[in-house]
Motif scaffolding. Structure first.
Motif, PDB file in Angstrom:
ATOM      1  N   GLY A   1     -10.182   3.826   1.683  1.00 25.72           N
ATOM      2  CA  GLY A   1      -9.263   3.703   0.549  1.00 25.72           C
ATOM      3  C   GLY A   1     -10.002   3.837  -0.770  1.00 25.72           C
ATOM      4  O   GLY A   1      -9.551   4.544  -1.684  1.00 25.72           O
ATOM      5  N   LEU A   2     -11.175   3.204  -0.861  1.00 30.67           N
ATOM      6  CA  LEU A   2     -11.959   3.286  -2.097  1.00 30.67           C
ATOM      7  C   LEU A   2     -12.419   4.713  -2.359  1.00 30.67           C
ATOM      8  O   LEU A   2     -12.396   5.186  -3.500  1.00 30.67           O
ATOM      9  CB  LEU A   2     -13.166   2.352  -2.011  1.00 30.67           C
TER      10      LEU A   2
ATOM     11  N   ILE B   1      -5.852  -0.034   0.185  1.00 33.53           N
ATOM     12  CA  ILE B   1      -6.726  -1.101  -0.308  1.00 33.53           C
ATOM     13  C   ILE B   1      -5.921  -2.396  -0.480  1.00 33.53           C
ATOM     14  O   ILE B   1      -6.312  -3.463  -0.021  1.00 33.53           O
ATOM     15  CB  ILE B   1      -7.359  -0.697  -1.650  1.00 33.53           C
TER      16      ILE B   1
ATOM     17  N   HIS C   1     -14.382 -10.275  -1.325  1.00 33.42           N
ATOM     18  CA  HIS C   1     -13.266 -11.223  -1.181  1.00 33.42           C
ATOM     19  C   HIS C   1     -12.283 -10.820  -0.104  1.00 33.42           C
ATOM     20  O   HIS C   1     -11.109 -11.157  -0.189  1.00 33.42           O
ATOM     21  CB  HIS C   1     -12.539 -11.362  -2.516  1.00 33.42           C
ATOM     22  N   MET C   2     -12.757 -10.087   0.890  1.00 32.14           N
ATOM     23  CA  MET C   2     -11.810  -9.678   1.925  1.00 32.14           C
ATOM     24  C   MET C   2     -11.368 -10.863   2.759  1.00 32.14           C
ATOM     25  O   MET C   2     -12.162 -11.714   3.135  1.00 32.14           O
ATOM     26  CB  MET C   2     -12.441  -8.619   2.817  1.00 32.14           C
ATOM     27  N   LYS C   3     -10.047 -10.879   3.069  1.00 33.55           N
ATOM     28  CA  LYS C   3      -9.515 -11.997   3.838  1.00 33.55           C
ATOM     29  C   LYS C   3      -9.940 -11.918   5.290  1.00 33.55           C
ATOM     30  O   LYS C   3     -10.261 -12.915   5.895  1.00 33.55           O
ATOM     31  CB  LYS C   3      -7.977 -11.955   3.762  1.00 33.55           C
TER      32      LYS C   3
ATOM     33  N   ILE D   1      -4.975  -4.083   2.906  1.00 38.33           N
ATOM     34  CA  ILE D   1      -6.085  -4.680   3.641  1.00 38.33           C
ATOM     35  C   ILE D   1      -6.577  -5.935   2.910  1.00 38.33           C
ATOM     36  O   ILE D   1      -6.931  -6.932   3.519  1.00 38.33           O
ATOM     37  CB  ILE D   1      -7.221  -3.658   3.821  1.00 38.33           C
ATOM     38  N   LEU D   2      -6.560  -5.900   1.569  1.00 31.58           N
ATOM     39  CA  LEU D   2      -7.045  -7.051   0.804  1.00 31.58           C
ATOM     40  C   LEU D   2      -6.058  -8.206   0.821  1.00 31.58           C
ATOM     41  O   LEU D   2      -6.431  -9.346   1.042  1.00 31.58           O
ATOM     42  CB  LEU D   2      -7.303  -6.641  -0.650  1.00 31.58           C
ATOM     43  N   VAL D   3      -4.788  -7.910   0.579  1.00 27.19           N
ATOM     44  CA  VAL D   3      -3.818  -8.984   0.354  1.00 27.19           C
ATOM     45  C   VAL D   3      -2.998  -9.299   1.600  1.00 27.19           C
ATOM     46  O   VAL D   3      -2.791 -10.455   1.934  1.00 27.19           O
ATOM     47  CB  VAL D   3      -2.891  -8.622  -0.819  1.00 27.19           C
TER      48      VAL D   3
ATOM     49  N   ASN E   1     -10.900  -3.242   9.327  1.00 32.59           N
ATOM     50  CA  ASN E   1     -10.478  -3.408   7.934  1.00 32.59           C
ATOM     51  C   ASN E   1     -11.527  -2.889   6.956  1.00 32.59           C
ATOM     52  O   ASN E   1     -11.184  -2.322   5.924  1.00 32.59           O
ATOM     53  CB  ASN E   1     -10.188  -4.880   7.651  1.00 32.59           C
TER      54      ASN E   1
ATOM     55  N   PHE F   1     -13.875  -5.656  -4.042  1.00 33.71           N
ATOM     56  CA  PHE F   1     -13.147  -5.277  -2.825  1.00 33.71           C
ATOM     57  C   PHE F   1     -13.777  -5.777  -1.531  1.00 33.71           C
ATOM     58  O   PHE F   1     -13.067  -6.143  -0.611  1.00 33.71           O
ATOM     59  CB  PHE F   1     -12.976  -3.760  -2.769  1.00 33.71           C
TER      60      PHE F   1
ATOM     61  N   ILE G   1     -11.261   0.839   6.839  1.00 34.53           N
ATOM     62  CA  ILE G   1     -10.075   1.272   6.097  1.00 34.53           C
ATOM     63  C   ILE G   1     -10.271   1.067   4.605  1.00 34.53           C
ATOM     64  O   ILE G   1      -9.912   1.918   3.794  1.00 34.53           O
ATOM     65  CB  ILE G   1      -8.831   0.539   6.632  1.00 34.53           C
ATOM     66  N   ILE G   2     -10.883  -0.058   4.226  1.00 31.59           N
ATOM     67  CA  ILE G   2     -10.991  -0.317   2.790  1.00 31.59           C
ATOM     68  C   ILE G   2     -11.979   0.635   2.120  1.00 31.59           C
ATOM     69  O   ILE G   2     -11.732   1.118   1.009  1.00 31.59           O
ATOM     70  CB  ILE G   2     -11.329  -1.797   2.516  1.00 31.59           C
TER      71      ILE G   2
END
Lengths: 296, 363
Positions: free
Chosen positions: A101-102, B326, A86-88, B329-331, A94, A83, A97-98
């Motif tokens: 989410g995790l 998740i 490889h974040m864009k 935010i990732l995609v 972000n 997670f 937030i991630i």
């Protein structure tokens, strides 16, 4: 309120505080290598304790503890690998937030794997009735385990960060990522290792505290927020500051029972957090010159 | 003022009417109850969209403002002031006609403040608290701000849970209806479903017009400049602190209003409304809607809140919101309703068909 009673509160406060210190160190390690706050840090504690509880029914306690820490470490590594790496768009927003989410995903997974009931690990020595007399105050031997483990972790980390190549490489990443990369340090792997280290420390903290406070699928959140308060009190990224901050918060929180209703005990640490963030976000023990160089 | 500016608002109004007609025609009018609730919730989410998406700040404590609004009106409209009628302030309020009487389920007559006065009080309290919290917290950045707002939200949650006046874990129930002019009423009565749906729609429409004008004004441009770079914005003469505080207070007021109306619609409020998961859910919906995209946020919040309130996700409700957080935010860090995503999809299908036709040709 007698002196022994206050001493009793102080002693339990120190033990609780040392758990917060372990959570805070978990934050610091990841913050130092990546510059992000891992909102799922509290979930590592819950996960470690829950796995240990499940495993302890089929194997000896010590084996269950080791295996729980190893499994949580692996989960921490996977989390970073899938997670974070490889974040864009790895902006701070972000990242926040991630990890939130995790943390929700881990919590919900725990709810469905285990259940919503309160579980607890067996006492490491003795049982819930055994106690030790320390200068007139009676404490459970588990508190000594908590103190011992956190002392061990702090000493171990100090040695690791100062005297091993890997530890030095991680510190290099925290002071300047690009320079570290130019010296041949694989920064991405350092990030993974920092997640693993945080997860391992979190799992250990979760296991030692589980017999005292018990563990529930959503128990990580309150420990996480207190750990963060401690990390901020000591200055984010500063492990020795966190040690002092943790002891202060633990003792204050336990003494607050004297003048505040028990229901507001958690609100106290939160208020301390908000006040510290508002007045001195650099932490209590950071010099003014240093704090002026950083951005909050 | 061109027609173009009003186009999205006209489309939204039309969509609302069409949805109502479809729902009524297929005989599932009970969907309107959840739709009304989803509409009120989207009031917070669109205001949060401005704060997070346009101004680039973060708040993990907006559920607290919702709860402040809801609890203020709940306390003021369920407390019986009959015994205090002799005291000056209550006498004055009663004299102006800002009180109303309702009969509670036990047949007892209750003299309470008018919901309008409660709404006003709730907004004033929210503004004061938002200023007290906002001034120090908005100086912080990133993680520090996220944690400070999270801490604030948790304090409010703990206070609600620990105080008797707020009903502790049970919350407050039996909140009377919110009476409006022309005999309109905001309450959960199933016979008033249709009018409540349109009242909620009207309020959201009003809210979105305010925010839509805001983002296309000087203030909106200032906020976007702050998102880009706070230092640069400050250097070009934008009073960054003032604009950030303004948008924070504004979104807090939106959350408060949403809380007030939803509490009257539910007829009660519980401490779970102030929980962390609620705040996180609002942020998730903003992220899913595409951060700086008020229409996407509104659409996504209506759809997902509706599905969640219908209980589609069952016990995986929180897990669902966590996973979309998740995933997006990732995609899709810029949201799914973006033109580039559609063009990319178009190209993908074009390539697919091309390859197929090539294969056919070769054969």
């Amino acid at each position: 309120m007698s002196v022994t009673q206050i001493w009793q509160y102080v002693l339990t406060g120190i033990s609780m505080g040392s758990i917060y210190v372990m959570v805070a160190i978990g934050y610091n390690i990841i913050y130092n290598t990546t510059g992000i706050i891992n909102f799922a840090q509290g979930e590592f504690l819950m996960l470690g304790a829950m796995i240990a509880i499940s495993l302890s029914t089929v194997m000896p306690l010590i084996m269950a503890l080791v295996l729980a820490i190893v499994l949580t470490t692996i989960i921490g590594a996977l989390m970073e690998f899938f997670f974070i790496r490889h974040m864009k768009k790895p902006t701070v927003l972000n990242m926040i937030i991630i990890t939130i989410g995790l943390s929700i995903m881990i919590r919900e997974a725990a709810l469905h794997i285990w259940d919503e009931k309160v579980h607890s690990l067996a006492y490491f020595t003795g049982n819930e009735l055994s106690s030790i007399n320390i200068l007139g105050a009676y404490v459970s031997p588990q508190y000594l385990w908590v103190l011992g483990m956190s002392a061990l972790i702090i000493i171990g980390l100090n040695i690791f960060f100062k005297h091993t190549t890997l530890g030095r490489a991680m510190r290099a990443c925290s002071s300047n990522k690009k320079a570290a990369w130019l010296c041949g340090i694989n920064v991405k792997n350092m990030v993974t290792i920092s997640f693993m280290l945080s997860a391992a420390i979190g799992a250990l903290a979760g296991c030692v505290i589980s017999p005292i406070t018990q563990t529930q699928y959503d128990g990580g959140t309150s420990l996480a927020i207190k750990g963060f308060t401690v990390a901020i009190l000591g200055g984010l990224g500063n492990n020795n500051g966190a040690l002092a901050g943790g002891l202060i918060l633990g003792v204050l929180e336990n003494l607050s029972i004297i003048f505040l209703p028990l229901a507001y005990k958690d609100a106290l640490s939160l208020t301390i957090l908000v006040i510290i963030l508002a007045i001195k976000p650099s932490g209590l023990f950071v010099k003014k010159v240093m704090s002026s160089l950083k951005e909050y | 003022m061109t027609v173009k500016k009003f186009k999205p608002i006209l489309i939204l109004t039309a969509a609302m009417i069409v949805i109502q007609l479809i729902v009524s025609l297929i005989g599932t009018e009970f969907y309107l109850t959840q739709l009304t609730m989803a509409l009120y919730y989207s009031l917070i989410i669109i205001s949060l969209c401005i704060f997070i998406g346009y101004a680039g700040q973060i708040s993990l404590g907006h559920a607290a403002f919702f709860a402040i609004g809801g609890y203020t009106t709940a306390v003021l409209t369920t407390t019986n002031f009959k015994e205090y009628i002799g005291s000056g302030l209550i006498k004055l309020i009663h004299g102006i006609g800002l009180t109303s009487t309702t009969i509670d389920p036990y047949g007892k007559e209750i003299l309470h403040l008018s919901p309008w006065l409660a709404l006003f009080t709730a907004i004033v309290i929210t503004i004061i608290i938002a200023l007290i919290i906002g001034i120090p917290v908005l100086k912080l950045k990133g993680h520090y701000m996220a944690m400070a707002t999270l801490g604030f939200g948790l304090i409010i949650y703990r206070i609600l849970l620990g105080s008797k006046i707020f009903g502790q874990a049970d919350g407050i129930s039996n909140v009377p209806a919110f009476t409006m002019p022309f005999g309109l009423k905001i309450c959960g009565d199933s016979s008033l479903r249709l009018e409540n749906y349109y009242i909620a729609g009207f309020i959201v429409l009003l809210g979105i017009i305010i925010l839509y004008n805001l983002i296309h004004s000087r203030a909106g441009r200032a906020l976007r400049a702050i998102h880009g770079s706070e230092e640069a914005a400050g250097a070009s003469g934008i009073n960054t602190a003032k604009y950030k505080l303004f948008i924070f207070v504004l979104s807090a007021v939106f959350a408060c209003i949403s809380g007030v109306f939803l509490t009257h619609f539910f007829g009660g409020i519980g401490p779970a409304e102030a929980g962390v998961m609620k705040s996180v859910r609002y942020v998730a919906l903003v992220a899913v809607g595409g951060m700086a995209n008020i229409w996407g946020t509104l659409g996504m919040s209506l759809i997902l809140n509706f599905l969640s309130l219908r209980g589609v996700f069952g016990s995986y409700d929180d897990a669902f919101f966590g996973s979309i957080l998740i995933l997006f935010i990732l995609v899709f860090p810029d949201g799914i309703l973006k033109v580039e995503n559609f063009t990319r999809m178009k190209e993908f299908f074009k390539d697919l068909f091309k390859k197929k036709s090539e294969k056919v040709n070769k054969a």
